[in-house]
Design a protein around this motif. Structure first.
Motif, PDB file in Angstrom:
ATOM      1  N   SER A   2      73.486   7.538   9.524  1.00 50.34           N
ATOM      2  CA  SER A   2      73.995   8.776   8.931  1.00 50.34           C
ATOM      3  C   SER A   2      74.918   8.524   7.754  1.00 50.34           C
ATOM      4  O   SER A   2      75.336   9.465   7.083  1.00 50.34           O
ATOM      5  CB  SER A   2      74.715   9.604   9.992  1.00 50.34           C
ATOM      6  OG  SER A   2      73.796  10.023  10.977  1.00 50.34           O
ATOM      7  N   TYR A 368      71.041  15.598  12.572  1.00 45.52           N
ATOM      8  CA  TYR A 368      72.077  14.576  12.715  1.00 45.52           C
ATOM      9  C   TYR A 368      71.985  13.957  14.102  1.00 45.52           C
ATOM     10  O   TYR A 368      71.888  14.681  15.079  1.00 45.52           O
ATOM     11  CB  TYR A 368      73.467  15.195  12.501  1.00 45.52           C
ATOM     12  CG  TYR A 368      74.588  14.181  12.625  1.00 45.52           C
ATOM     13  CD1 TYR A 368      74.996  13.453  11.510  1.00 45.52           C
ATOM     14  CD2 TYR A 368      75.204  13.936  13.849  1.00 45.52           C
ATOM     15  CE1 TYR A 368      76.007  12.512  11.617  1.00 45.52           C
ATOM     16  CE2 TYR A 368      76.215  12.990  13.963  1.00 45.52           C
ATOM     17  CZ  TYR A 368      76.614  12.287  12.847  1.00 45.52           C
ATOM     18  OH  TYR A 368      77.612  11.349  12.966  1.00 45.52           O
ATOM     19  N   PRO A 369      71.990  12.634  14.212  1.00 41.19           N
ATOM     20  CA  PRO A 369      72.092  11.662  13.118  1.00 41.19           C
ATOM     21  C   PRO A 369      70.783  11.493  12.364  1.00 41.19           C
ATOM     22  O   PRO A 369      69.716  11.871  12.860  1.00 41.19           O
ATOM     23  CB  PRO A 369      72.468  10.378  13.857  1.00 41.19           C
ATOM     24  CG  PRO A 369      71.831  10.533  15.204  1.00 41.19           C
ATOM     25  CD  PRO A 369      71.956  11.998  15.538  1.00 41.19           C
ATOM     26  N   TYR A 370      70.880  10.912  11.176  1.00 41.10           N
ATOM     27  CA  TYR A 370      69.699  10.671  10.365  1.00 41.10           C
ATOM     28  C   TYR A 370      68.808   9.620  11.020  1.00 41.10           C
ATOM     29  O   TYR A 370      69.294   8.606  11.530  1.00 41.10           O
ATOM     30  CB  TYR A 370      70.096  10.206   8.963  1.00 41.10           C
ATOM     31  CG  TYR A 370      68.916   9.927   8.064  1.00 41.10           C
ATOM     32  CD1 TYR A 370      68.154  10.971   7.556  1.00 41.10           C
ATOM     33  CD2 TYR A 370      68.564   8.623   7.726  1.00 41.10           C
ATOM     34  CE1 TYR A 370      67.060  10.730   6.731  1.00 41.10           C
ATOM     35  CE2 TYR A 370      67.482   8.365   6.895  1.00 41.10           C
ATOM     36  CZ  TYR A 370      66.731   9.429   6.411  1.00 41.10           C
ATOM     37  OH  TYR A 370      65.642   9.191   5.596  1.00 41.10           O
TER      38      TYR A 370
END
Length: 404
Positions: A2, A368-370
């Protein structure tokens, strides 16, 4: 991973302080804008399992044929069974037959929508990087690139078409309309754009609110007499139109929708228009506000029509960027503008903090998270479960009206 988000935000903030105050053409400013555009394209283009709806697209992609021998029949079946337009099906077929990867589809889609968004922003505001921050933090970037991929793809052509209509290139508008329609049926919203351009003042919001209230009060009658008589057949496309048409809302839902789509956005956009020093841009903004107000009336009064408002979101965010830039630079109506901003942020928080009990997640957890293609971790499929819960809640009988 992230930290990818943090880098984008820090770059946008830095470039905003460095370049957003520049009014005239600046090659460095243009370069940074397209650098950030490329960042956005790759961010979702090379993502894995980001979003909720994307899992539906990924499952459907696995069913596509690996060659073009069945192209004609498959395009027809996708249209009839899933109400998916031909150009979207064709892009998926190319991805499957040539690359055997859904990443091709999401990269092409991301390139189309983000290039169009950045191009339009560069034409109607000098606050490029404030706009990108608003695009990012309102989550519209993620919604267009993951949640409504087909519609986002169509919007890329719609935005270019509406821009060319403003500049008198009407033939390009109709070409873009056909391309957008071949991606998503919601592109018919574009046809409203040429016919709306009225003088915008504070009276506009009062008139618009009472029109929306009237439509909301008589919506059952309207839907019974119009929707069922017009869409009386069967098929996936007709069923989808009817499904969105019979969404219902209480008086509190109507008031919240009015604040979300009509009242707060109008204050932001009208302020941006009034404070715009360029007469040419002021006229363009008035055209955009007229279009947005019409869609906002529909979104406020008919819950199932909120999707149409997506076609005005970029215009709204463009004017929000100017609104934020002048927030403390102009003293007129400062308290009203600050109250509007606070209300807008509050409603955004309510929307994006929506909890999903099954997975103990919220709307922002879709993004989120990436997660990227370098780590295809199956844990992201918790987003798929949350999405199923959201869809099932939407399809419950508690928020639909009976048409008899």
């Amino acid at each position: 991973m992230s930290i990818i988000y943090l880098i984008f935000v820090l770059l946008a903030v830095y470039f905003s302080f460095r370049y957003d105050g520049i009014e005239e053409y600046d090659s460095h400013k243009q370069h940074r804008l397209w650098l950030m555009c490329l960042y956005l394209i790759f961010l979702t283009g090379f993502s894995y399992g980001l979003g909720g709806d994307k899992f539906v697209y990924m499952r459907e992609f696995e069913e596509y044929p690996s060659n073009f021998s069945e192209a004609g029949d498959y395009i027809w079946l996708q249209f009839m069974l899933r109400s998916q337009m031909p150009l979207w099906t064709l892009v998926n077929m190319v991805g499957k037959a040539v690359f055997n990867s859904f990443y091709f589809v999401q990269l092409v889609q991301s390139a189309a929508i983000n290039t169009a968004v950045c191009y339009i922003a560069s034409k109607y505001t000098h606050r490029y990087f404030i706009f990108l921050l608003a695009y990012f933090f309102t989550l519209q970037y993620f919604i267009f690139n993951t949640e409504i991929m087909r519609e986002g793809f169509a919007m890329s052509f719609a935005l270019i078409g509406m821009h060319n209509w403003i500049n008198g290139k009407k033939w390009i508008f109709f070409v873009m309309f056909l391309l957008a329609l071949m991606l998503h049926v919601s592109a018919v919203t574009m046809l409203i754009f040429p016919f709306v351009h009225f003088r915008v003042s504070w009276k506009t919001i009062i008139i618009a609110f009472f029109i929306a209230l009237g439509i909301w009060l008589f919506s059952d009658f309207i839907l019974v007499r119009v929707m069922l008589s017009v869409f009386g057949g069967m098929g996936a496309l007709v069923q989808k139109v009817l499904f969105y048409s019979i969404r219902a809302s209480t008086i509190f839902g109507f008031l919240r929708s009015s604040l979300t789509y009509l009242i707060f956005p109008f204050v932001i956009m009208y302020t941006s228009m009034v404070m715009e020093p360029s007469e040419e841009l002021r006229k363009c903004k008035e055209k955009m506000i007229s279009f947005t107000v019409i869609l906002a009336i529909l979104a406020s009064s008919l819950a199932g029509f909120t999707r149409l408002y997506n076609y005005a979101q970029i215009f709204y965010l463009i004017m929000m960027a100017d609104f934020l830039y002048t927030l403390f630079r102009e003293k007129n109506h400062l308290m009203i503008r600050m109250g509007t901003l606070a209300g807008t942020l509050f409603l955004l928080m309510l929307r994006y903090m929506t909890p999903y009990n099954t997975t103990n997640t919220r709307f922002y957890d879709f993004f989120y998270p990436y997660t990227c293609i370098l780590n295809e971790d199956k844990s992201v499929f918790i987003r798929d479960i949350a999405h199923e819960e959201a869809v099932n809640a939407e399809e419950s009988d508690n928020n639909v009206r009976n048409l008899e």
